[in-house]
Design an enzyme around this catalytic site. Structure first.
Site, PDB file in Angstrom:
ATOM      1  N   HIS A 101      48.816 -33.070  67.432  1.00  0.00           N
ATOM      2  CA  HIS A 101      49.430 -33.168  68.763  1.00  0.00           C
ATOM      3  C   HIS A 101      49.495 -31.749  69.344  1.00  0.00           C
ATOM      4  CE1 HIS A 101      51.087 -37.382  68.447  1.00  0.00           C
ATOM      5  NE2 HIS A 101      50.709 -37.136  67.213  1.00  0.00           N
TER       6      HIS A 101
ATOM      7  N   TYR B 239      23.890 -20.115  63.761  1.00  0.00           N
ATOM      8  CA  TYR B 239      25.094 -19.290  63.530  1.00  0.00           C
ATOM      9  C   TYR B 239      25.531 -19.283  62.070  1.00  0.00           C
ATOM     10  CZ  TYR B 239      30.038 -18.092  63.430  1.00  0.00           C
ATOM     11  OH  TYR B 239      31.252 -17.529  63.115  1.00  0.00           O
TER      12      TYR B 239
HETATM   13  O1  LIG Z   1      52.268 -39.366  66.332  1.00  0.00           O
HETATM   14  C1  LIG Z   1      52.318 -40.005  65.302  1.00  0.00           C
HETATM   15  C2  LIG Z   1      53.095 -41.253  65.163  1.00  0.00           C
HETATM   16  O2  LIG Z   1      53.478 -41.712  66.427  1.00  0.00           O
HETATM   17  C3  LIG Z   1      51.569 -39.491  64.110  1.00  0.00           C
HETATM   18  O3  LIG Z   1      50.297 -39.100  64.514  1.00  0.00           O
HETATM   19  C4  LIG Z   1      52.230 -38.267  63.491  1.00  0.00           C
HETATM   20  O4  LIG Z   1      53.631 -38.424  63.490  1.00  0.00           O
HETATM   21  C5  LIG Z   1      51.731 -38.066  62.072  1.00  0.00           C
HETATM   22  O5  LIG Z   1      52.139 -39.190  61.332  1.00  0.00           O
HETATM   23  P1  LIG Z   1      51.887 -39.249  59.729  1.00  0.00           P
HETATM   24  O6  LIG Z   1      52.852 -38.287  59.090  1.00  0.00           O
HETATM   25  O7  LIG Z   1      50.454 -38.847  59.456  1.00  0.00           O
HETATM   26  O8  LIG Z   1      52.179 -40.696  59.388  1.00  0.00           O
END
Ligand SMILES: O=C(CO)[C@@H](O)[C@@H](O)COP(=O)(O)O
Length: 223
Positions: free
Chosen positions: A103, A220
């Protein structure tokens, strides 16, 4: 359950690699808390992290193994909540050996706008071969996210997709390649964001994008 004896050593080696690669996510500031995951294919299985476990606790022993339908076949904890997405990608993209989901802030900001990142930097031409596309909005819990990743990246040069209102998924020939794509994605997402604050970034001509991509993908590095 466990994996077949003939791939035992390969699975154990993948667990070591995938565990070490999870440490790269906080190292490159691609995640907060536990909000990211890495997997690597091993034949008809893949290694992935357990859900919700601190990166400080993710060693090889903590890794779990799933079949390509996303069913847990080895491990004592529940696999990542994104396991279905990883599994769908492996089932429908045979050349993919690694998948990463984060994220990361700037990539997520582009995903929130549903806007692709234009190819205005040579690093983008090198690694992504053009713009970084946006995938459809999909809610976690079934094959929707995986389907959106595959529909967007099939026949596309980019190893990264910005899933709308969610964040980036990246693919690679192995987990290390997918992590690299996630790292470079966040760098270009940040640079183009900053550039646009002060003016209009200038696109790179397509012939130059093609030449840069061919060089980087085929020449590369160490030879
Ligand atoms: O965004 C989310 C869940 O909404 C997931 O990608 C993130 O929290 C990672 O989850 P995990 O720890 O891999 O289950």
């Amino acid at each position: 359950m466990s994996v077949p004896d003939q791939i035992r050593a390969d699975v154990d080696a993948a667990k070591e690699r995938v565990a070490a690669l999870h440490a790269e996510l906080p190292r490159w500031e691609l995640v907060v808390w536990t909000a990211g995951n890495v997997s690597e294919r091993v034949g008809d299985y893949f290694v992935i992290k357990p859900s919700g476990v601190s990166y400080d606790d993710l060693d090889a022993e903590a890794m779990v193994v799933c079949d390509l339908d996303g069913n847990l076949v080895e491990g004592t904890r529940s696999p990542s909540s994104d396991t279905a997405a990883h599994a769908y990608v492996y089932r429908h993209m045979d050349h993919v050996g690694g998948v990463v989901h984060t994220h990361s802030t700037y990539a997520a900001a582009w995903a929130a706008r549903g806007e692709e990142i234009p190819c205005v930097l040579t690093m983008m031409a090198d690694e992504f071969g053009g713009p970084v596309p946006v995938g459809p909005f999909a809610i976690i819990g079934d094959d929707s996210i995986g389907r959106g990743i595959v529909e967007t990246l099939t026949n596309h040069r980019s190893p990264a997709v910005l899933m709308a209102n969610h964040g980036p998924f990246t693919i690679g020939r192995d987990a290390r390649a997918a992590v690299k794509a996630a790292v470079l994605l966040e760098e270009v997402a940040r640079a183009v964001h900053i550039s646009r604050q002060l003016g209009e970034p200038q696109p790179i001509p397509q012939d130059a994008v093609d030449a840069l991509y061919a060089r980087y993908q085929n020449v590369y590095g160490q030879h």
